[in-house]
Design a protein around this motif. Sequence first.
Motif, PDB file in Angstrom:
ATOM      1  N   UNK A 111      25.263  43.870 -32.834  1.00  0.00           N
ATOM      2  CA  UNK A 111      24.899  44.643 -34.034  1.00  0.00           C
ATOM      3  C   UNK A 111      23.416  44.453 -34.378  1.00  0.00           C
ATOM      4  N   UNK A 112      22.730  45.538 -34.766  1.00  0.00           N
ATOM      5  CA  UNK A 112      21.307  45.395 -35.121  1.00  0.00           C
ATOM      6  C   UNK A 112      21.064  44.510 -36.339  1.00  0.00           C
ATOM      7  N   UNK A 113      22.108  44.322 -37.195  1.00  0.00           N
ATOM      8  CA  UNK A 113      21.923  43.449 -38.369  1.00  0.00           C
ATOM      9  C   UNK A 113      21.988  41.962 -37.994  1.00  0.00           C
ATOM     10  N   UNK A 150      26.443  39.488 -32.653  1.00  0.00           N
ATOM     11  CA  UNK A 150      27.141  40.415 -33.545  1.00  0.00           C
ATOM     12  C   UNK A 150      28.607  40.054 -33.676  1.00  0.00           C
ATOM     13  N   UNK A 151      29.425  41.073 -33.790  1.00  0.00           N
ATOM     14  CA  UNK A 151      30.862  40.858 -33.984  1.00  0.00           C
ATOM     15  C   UNK A 151      31.465  40.080 -32.800  1.00  0.00           C
ATOM     16  N   UNK A 152      32.416  39.210 -33.118  1.00  0.00           N
ATOM     17  CA  UNK A 152      33.157  38.511 -32.063  1.00  0.00           C
ATOM     18  C   UNK A 152      32.454  37.279 -31.534  1.00  0.00           C
ATOM     19  N   UNK A 153      32.923  36.706 -30.452  1.00  0.00           N
ATOM     20  CA  UNK A 153      33.826  37.314 -29.460  1.00  0.00           C
ATOM     21  C   UNK A 153      35.274  37.506 -29.920  1.00  0.00           C
ATOM     22  N   UNK A 154      35.741  36.700 -30.885  1.00  0.00           N
ATOM     23  CA  UNK A 154      37.085  36.945 -31.444  1.00  0.00           C
ATOM     24  C   UNK A 154      36.936  37.194 -32.939  1.00  0.00           C
ATOM     25  N   UNK A 158      35.040  37.442 -38.791  1.00  0.00           N
ATOM     26  CA  UNK A 158      34.227  38.452 -38.114  1.00  0.00           C
ATOM     27  C   UNK A 158      33.543  37.912 -36.863  1.00  0.00           C
ATOM     28  N   UNK A 159      33.580  36.614 -36.678  1.00  0.00           N
ATOM     29  CA  UNK A 159      32.896  36.028 -35.517  1.00  0.00           C
ATOM     30  C   UNK A 159      31.390  36.038 -35.679  1.00  0.00           C
ATOM     31  N   UNK A 160      30.907  35.905 -36.922  1.00  0.00           N
ATOM     32  CA  UNK A 160      29.465  35.905 -37.183  1.00  0.00           C
ATOM     33  C   UNK A 160      28.988  34.467 -37.408  1.00  0.00           C
ATOM     34  N   UNK A 161      28.310  33.915 -36.421  1.00  0.00           N
ATOM     35  CA  UNK A 161      27.768  32.555 -36.577  1.00  0.00           C
ATOM     36  C   UNK A 161      26.733  32.545 -37.691  1.00  0.00           C
ATOM     37  N   UNK A 209      25.597  32.425 -28.726  1.00  0.00           N
ATOM     38  CA  UNK A 209      24.239  32.815 -28.319  1.00  0.00           C
ATOM     39  C   UNK A 209      23.206  32.469 -29.385  1.00  0.00           C
ATOM     40  N   UNK A 210      23.552  32.498 -30.630  1.00  0.00           N
ATOM     41  CA  UNK A 210      22.590  32.221 -31.703  1.00  0.00           C
ATOM     42  C   UNK A 210      23.205  32.606 -33.028  1.00  0.00           C
ATOM     43  N   UNK A 211      22.400  32.615 -34.083  1.00  0.00           N
ATOM     44  CA  UNK A 211      22.927  32.935 -35.408  1.00  0.00           C
ATOM     45  C   UNK A 211      23.066  34.440 -35.573  1.00  0.00           C
ATOM     46  N   UNK A 212      24.277  34.847 -35.953  1.00  0.00           N
ATOM     47  CA  UNK A 212      24.498  36.273 -36.235  1.00  0.00           C
ATOM     48  C   UNK A 212      24.022  36.628 -37.642  1.00  0.00           C
ATOM     49  N   UNK A 213      24.128  35.654 -38.533  1.00  0.00           N
ATOM     50  CA  UNK A 213      23.677  35.854 -39.923  1.00  0.00           C
ATOM     51  C   UNK A 213      22.699  34.733 -40.267  1.00  0.00           C
TER      52      UNK A 213
END
Lengths: 430, 354
Positions: free
Chosen positions: A55-57, A63-67, A241-244, A262-266
Amino acid sequence: MKGSYWGWYGLIGVVVLAPVGVRVLTWPGFRRQAIDPAMAQAGQTLFLHEWKAGDPLSPGGDGLGPVYNAASCVACHHQGGPGGAGGLEHNVTAFTMTEITLDQRRQTREGVVHSYALGEPDKLSQVHHALPAVSRPTLAMLVSLPGSERSRITFPSGVHLSQRNTPALFGANQIDALPDRVIIANERKQRLKWGLASAKSEDLPVGRAHRLADGRIGHFGWKAQSASLSAFVQAACANELGLSNPGQAQPRPLGKPNTQPTGLDLIAEQCDQITSFVASLPQPVERLPDESRLRDFVREEATAGKRLFERVGCADCHAPSLGEVKGLYSDLLLHDMGQPLEGGGSYNEPPPQKPDAPSDDGPQPGEWRTPPLWGVADSAPYLHDGRAWTLDKAIELHGGQAARSARSFAGLSKAEQAQVIAFLKTLRAP
Amino acid sequence: MSIKFICSCGKHLRARDEMAARRSVCPRCGAPVGIPSLQPTHPGTRAAPLTPQERRRLRREKPSEDAFGVDTAAITADLSPSDPLSILATPPKQTRTPRLRRRRQLETRWTECLIYPFLGWRLFLALALVLTVLSACLVLLIPEMPRFLEPGREIWLSYYFACLSLVFLIAAYIGSTVECALRSALAGEGPGAYWPGWHIGNVLKSGLRWLFCFLAGPIVLVALAGYYWLYGGDLTRLDWLIVAELGTLAIAYWMLAIVATNESNRLRDANPLRVAQLIYRLRYRAIVPVLVVPALVFVHGLVALFALAELHRPTILGWPMLLAFWCSALFWATFLLRWLGVWCYRNPRMPPLH
């Protein structure tokens, strides 16, 4: 000589009064979080946003997931508006597996069987080989529901599966602002009220505050596992949501436990924005039906029902007020609800406990935080896994420390029971 | 009318009113004795009532007895007003020599006061048993209270009032029994098994005195400590220190107020000035009511809390613990009040200077 005596008296006075002075200066008050409208607006965008992989955000992560259990916050929290409760379709399946290791130690593994995945979805058989290879198990597969034709899965020894229904988030800022001491005061009052009975009592409504590893008291979650709204939001973002995020890493698929994030999603600011939005959600209200011809009748019924609600003992745990929060109908304490309502499991690993805490200090399978009843009329289904579709059924299923009140409710006449339900139906989402 | 007094050798003496505040010589030991003044330096204290056994024995022996239970039959000396220095000892006017009750001397050392609670051990054990059953019943019945709410508020209120009255009566009896140790010491009576008997009026008066002394100050401190404990969250060491300070002040004030009011027999002496005066008189001994007593109360309180919590579990550990708690609490309360009473008797309060 007399002067020297006065000096001693003064010194003793200062020594005696010094602790009081220090405490007065450091006394924690009711500090409601100030909400920045811009932050809340940005948070609303994130709350409503439908996340996808890459996700670009979330430029720093995957982004979303993996689960995950849903693609957006609002997908689950939608009843009565964004931030409300959710239906059975978004129940979260949690598991607890206790094994005895070779050196005779008890080892507990807890986690979530996620409903969706970018690759192969989680299956029950990945928790334990004796369980069926089912993904997205329904509630009827895990608990014996009256009228359900499907038979429940037989759990292997040491394995327990249960589900969590989506709670409403309205008025979360009020709960977040409650000082720990208010919850602890309620814990002590209950012990005094019930003749110093312990929180392990099987039939007396004596609750206990959930003390986390850092000494704070749990305010949020079915097991009171989060001390603050911020921690609760971060845990939900990661697990649903699987958002680190800085507060919690995203979960790994049960089939691929060695997957590296992989890194921080948020980033922290995004988490704060979502928290600000949730904090900006208004407090539920006590509201009579809109039809004018019914208003007087329902008002009388609800008023009588409120008195009965307190008389039969519901208000022992569902306290109408807690500190400065009026109309909450909860004590935010853990109560043992009995064997039929047992449900272990938590997000990922068991929550850390205080180092000096006894081994059974964490929430037990039968212990649940008293859910606030504000907005209860717009939050069906009821109980932690949504097994009760009506308020009557929910009251009937109360066991353990709440069994006494449930029996008292059952002992009321049909008309009186209807009055209690009429009262509960006035507790509406904002 | 004559002045009755006792020489330091134990001889009971009698002098005419004209001899008041003068000196003479004891016929037995020959030591100079001061004849008491007719104007008392302090109001004095009513002694504790005698036990039924003592009353029966005295009735059998038929001695003349004054209101304070002092045996006047043994007084053998009459001091002549014409010649203050000559002592004319007159033999007692009685046909047979009665078997005099052996009266113990008032304790002189604090260790002797330790014996006092054991003299009435049967009474104290019975009281401890009653208190154990009562406190256990209260704690076990509290969870059942909502059942009594069902029939109607009026019935519940009358039940509640009856329970409260019973609790007050028993508490008053305990207070009165413990107070006997203090009052008998303040009256100069040697150790014996003093108890309030069946004088319900005295028991209620004693209960009200304890209640008044509590309401006259300690209640504020106890309320503050209770509020702080309840709303202070998980208490840190600093918080516990504050609670302990408030509790210490409350307990010390209560105990000293009880001693002060008993010494003067005036309820208005339960005031901070009199309590401060008592502390000033006690000097370093004030450490007992100010520190030792609160420490004992805290330790006993912890044991009681543990025992009461244990009652809800399916073990019998709570019952013996509760009995041990009450036995110990009664022993220490009696001993400490006795000790304070003896000390106050031997070091009377100075009259105010004019």
